[in-house]
Design a protein around this motif. Structure first.
Motif, PDB file in Angstrom:
ATOM      1  N   GLY A  27       0.831  -1.193   0.000  1.00 23.88           N
ATOM      2  CA  GLY A  27       0.000   0.000   0.000  1.00 23.88           C
ATOM      3  C   GLY A  27       0.862   1.237   0.000  1.00 23.88           C
ATOM      4  N   ARG A  28       0.207   2.361   0.091  1.00 23.63           N
ATOM      5  CA  ARG A  28       0.887   3.662   0.141  1.00 23.63           C
ATOM      6  C   ARG A  28       0.256   4.500   1.230  1.00 23.63           C
ATOM      7  N   VAL A  29       1.091   5.235   1.933  1.00 27.01           N
ATOM      8  CA  VAL A  29       0.602   6.236   2.882  1.00 27.01           C
ATOM      9  C   VAL A  29       0.752   7.592   2.208  1.00 27.01           C
ATOM     10  N   GLY A  30       0.432   8.657   2.906  1.00 25.09           N
ATOM     11  CA  GLY A  30       0.506   9.976   2.274  1.00 25.09           C
ATOM     12  C   GLY A  30      -0.627  10.111   1.278  1.00 25.09           C
ATOM     13  N   SER A  31      -0.304  10.635   0.097  1.00 20.35           N
ATOM     14  CA  SER A  31      -1.357  10.818  -0.900  1.00 20.35           C
ATOM     15  C   SER A  31      -1.806   9.502  -1.526  1.00 20.35           C
ATOM     16  N   GLY A  32      -0.980   8.473  -1.464  1.00 21.93           N
ATOM     17  CA  GLY A  32      -1.360   7.141  -1.921  1.00 21.93           C
ATOM     18  C   GLY A  32      -1.609   7.046  -3.407  1.00 21.93           C
ATOM     19  N   GLU A  33      -2.346   6.007  -3.801  1.00 19.60           N
ATOM     20  CA  GLU A  33      -2.672   5.780  -5.206  1.00 19.60           C
ATOM     21  C   GLU A  33      -3.940   4.947  -5.313  1.00 19.60           C
ATOM     22  N   ALA A  34      -4.675   5.177  -6.365  1.00 16.77           N
ATOM     23  CA  ALA A  34      -5.796   4.313  -6.736  1.00 16.77           C
ATOM     24  C   ALA A  34      -5.347   3.502  -7.937  1.00 16.77           C
ATOM     25  N   LYS A  35      -5.929   2.332  -8.120  1.00 16.80           N
ATOM     26  CA  LYS A  35      -5.540   1.521  -9.272  1.00 16.80           C
ATOM     27  C   LYS A  35      -6.689   0.673  -9.770  1.00 16.80           C
TER      28      LYS A  35
END
Length: 183
Positions: free
Chosen positions: A63-71
């Motif tokens: 996963g990603r923290v901060g602004s992250g990503e959608a996929k």
């Protein structure tokens, strides 16, 4: 193509209608108008990626923290059990997992919003998974939870044959939730 909701808020299944005949098949794997109707901005995607894995391989849980990503994720060849975990603090489904088989027979795509962990296990001799991602990769935002974390209790359907060194060394769900609550 139709859009189906899941029990995890924001997680969507995009289900195409393959047309089959004696030649094989033809199917639409993405539709701009359908995406827009579902609240997905097609222009937001900035990167397409593909992985190939052998039977039993587990990739994740990333996963990603901060602004992250959608996929938007689909299997172009073979089959995988795709698993997502809601890692959005304050979400009514925080900490819950959902599993979906993605394969080259149904061509279902899974839209995974920002704030989810994601992984998959290959169910066929090989599988190619395609990812359409809405953010440039920022390695400083990367997080991973161990694929066998007892708090997540993911039911991988087959013997796990291979996992990367990074995934074997991944932290726990408890560590990630502590980090998320401190943010």
């Amino acid at each position: 193509m139709r859009v189906e909701t899941t029990r995890l808020a924001g997680l969507l299944r995009l289900v195409p209608t393959p047309h089959r005949d004696e030649r094989g098949f033809f199917t639409r794997t993405f539709d701009d108008a359908t995406a827009r109707e579902a609240g997905i901005d097609p222009a937001a995607f900035v990167q397409d990626s593909q992985s190939r894995s052998h039977q039993g391989v587990v990739r994740g849980m990333h996963g990603r923290v901060g602004s992250g990503e959608a996929k938007l994720v689909r299997a172009a060849h073979g089959a995988v059990l795709d698993v997502v975990v809601d890692a959005r603090p304050g979400s009514p489904t925080f900490g819950q997992a959902e599993s979906v088989v993605l394969d080259d027979d149904t061509f279902v795509s899974l839209y995974i919003p920002r704030g989810f962990l994601h992984g998959h296990q290959t169910l066929t001799p090989t599988a190619d998974v395609c990812y359409r991602i809405d953010a440039e990769h920022d390695p400083t935002e990367d997080v991973a939870v161990h694929h066998l974390d007892p708090d997540l209790a993911i039911a991988w359907p087959a013997e796990i044959t291979t996992v990367s060194a990074r995934d074997r060394a991944a932290g726990s769900w408890a560590q990630l939730t502590g980090r998320l609550s401190a943010s």
